[in-house]
Design an enzyme around this catalytic site. Sequence first.
Site, short mmCIF file in Angstrom:
data_model
loop_
_atom_site.label_atom_id
_atom_site.label_comp_id
_atom_site.label_asym_id
_atom_site.label_seq_id
_atom_site.Cartn_x
_atom_site.Cartn_y
_atom_site.Cartn_z
N HIS A 257 34.24 40.62 34.71
CA HIS A 257 34.25 42.08 34.91
C HIS A 257 34.15 42.82 33.57
O HIS A 257 33.25 43.64 33.36
CB HIS A 257 35.54 42.48 35.64
CG HIS A 257 35.65 43.94 35.94
ND1 HIS A 257 35.32 44.49 37.16
CD2 HIS A 257 36.02 44.99 35.17
CE1 HIS A 257 35.50 45.79 37.13
NE2 HIS A 257 35.92 46.13 35.93
N GLU A 258 35.06 42.50 32.67
CA GLU A 258 35.04 43.18 31.37
C GLU A 258 33.77 42.80 30.61
O GLU A 258 33.21 43.61 29.87
CB GLU A 258 36.29 42.84 30.54
CG GLU A 258 37.62 43.23 31.19
CD GLU A 258 37.71 44.68 31.65
OE1 GLU A 258 37.11 45.56 30.98
OE2 GLU A 258 38.36 44.93 32.68
N HIS A 261 31.18 45.24 31.58
CA HIS A 261 31.33 46.51 30.84
C HIS A 261 30.80 46.34 29.42
O HIS A 261 30.11 47.20 28.88
CB HIS A 261 32.82 46.88 30.75
CG HIS A 261 33.39 47.51 31.98
ND1 HIS A 261 32.86 48.64 32.56
CD2 HIS A 261 34.47 47.19 32.74
CE1 HIS A 261 33.59 48.99 33.62
NE2 HIS A 261 34.56 48.11 33.77
N GLU A 287 31.10 51.23 35.74
CA GLU A 287 31.75 50.34 36.70
C GLU A 287 30.72 49.55 37.50
O GLU A 287 30.98 48.43 37.94
CB GLU A 287 32.66 51.19 37.61
CG GLU A 287 33.73 50.42 38.33
CD GLU A 287 34.77 49.74 37.44
OE1 GLU A 287 34.89 50.13 36.26
OE2 GLU A 287 35.43 48.81 37.92
ZN ZN Z 1 36.04 48.16 35.28
#
Ligand code: ZN
Length: 493
Positions: A257-258, A261, A287
Amino acid sequence: MDAYNELIGIYDEISTIGDISSLLGWDQNTYMPRKAAAGRGGQSAFLSKLVHRKVTDPRVGYLLDRLEGEDLSGTRAAVVREIRRIYKRKTSVPEELEAEIARSEPLSVQAWAEAKQKKDFSIFAPNLEHMLELKKKVAEKVGYPDIPYDAMLEEYEPYTRTAQVREVLERLKKRLVPVIERISEAEGQRIDISGKFPREAQESFCRRILVDIGYDFERGRLDTTEHPFTIGTGDDTRITTHFYENDLRPALFSCIHEGGHALYEQGFLKENMHTPLGEACSLGIHESQSRMWENLIGRSLPFWKRYYPDLQSAFPGLSALPLEDFYQTVNRVRPSLIRIEADEVTYSMHILIRFELEIEIFNGRLDVREIPQAWNEGYEKYLGVVVENDGVGCLQDIHWSFGSFGYFPTYTLGNLYAAQFFDAMKKDIDVEASIERGEFGPILTWLRSNIHEKGKLYPASELVRVVTGKELDESHFIDHLRNKFGAIYGIDL
Ligand code: ZN
């Protein structure tokens, strides 16, 4: 120097201070000695005052006036549009009001933490009321097209109105509720993973995945914190995670997830750094990148066809668990109380509950003291779960304590943008084959040229139109859920 270049020069300074602030923020959350907190608070306050002064400098207004009506190229026009937007917003809020918010924030966060720990909303209520009053004043000062909440949303999802978000989320809700009901009725999965997953082995596996998806460790690093986050941009984009030795899933998926980003932040064009074109389009678009990598790629079957044998070698305890079963354990759907632990299917309902509450609060139709009851009713109605206390109910998120109203909807917008971008990507490249081979180059290249390198060139709604050829449409996300979870649960969704 012409007006445009002078403006860019000022923005470069503002952006540089922003970089310094985030580095201080990273340090504060990772290695800073405990007793350095007060000193760090002073440093951060100094930098934010400096930014405020630079952003609201009358010279900026003068330069923007001079550029008004000038025939600028597409990229220059976008740069000026963005600087004008920030200038207008910042100059319309009186300094005293800004200062009052800054003063109230630490007290409010403190009250929230105490209330959460004691599971008692009434401890936090007076601070929340005060914060809400201040934010309503901000909304009146900056103005809004339809309702005050628009001004809050604008902070995170620029150029997007509440009415637009409400429309798409209403449609999503209508289609999502029956999907959740059907899955909840289906026979639950009983398989789970257990055992010990040594931290070192987890870390090296996570690092390997990050390298494979394209995260550049020479332009970033991985550290550990209580809650995972991404900070910085360009050549210094850092991520964090949290390792739990009894379960490898939290670190694994938070890293992906990170990482999503971070790939966005590492993907801006070098020549655009320190201009709005070297910044994320919106929080929702940000996101969309993390959720695409985490959910659409990282939790997919092709991904685990490629990586599960390697995961089994790294963690021999998994050797008896077949791929299909492991795949199910990373895609378990279960309506629950806590947003950050929610699965891909039920997550958006957590957001819908918050979004509806925030609008009611901002419209003055719901009193702060009525939040716990409204919250609990929402959870029972939409997710069928009973909230035992405020700690696991309306006090679970920190956002409201520092006045971040309008932030929540960006999480669900991220899910919707991600699914729509992903479908557009599938028309151009064989996404599934790339994932199954563990070759993410084509995917990253597509994201770079269609999304990352655009920065703030377009508002989010326009970016969606440019990339996918149509308006934001929840169907892509719903279809994805139906296909994926219909197959997992063996039901027709
Ligand atoms: Zn996030």
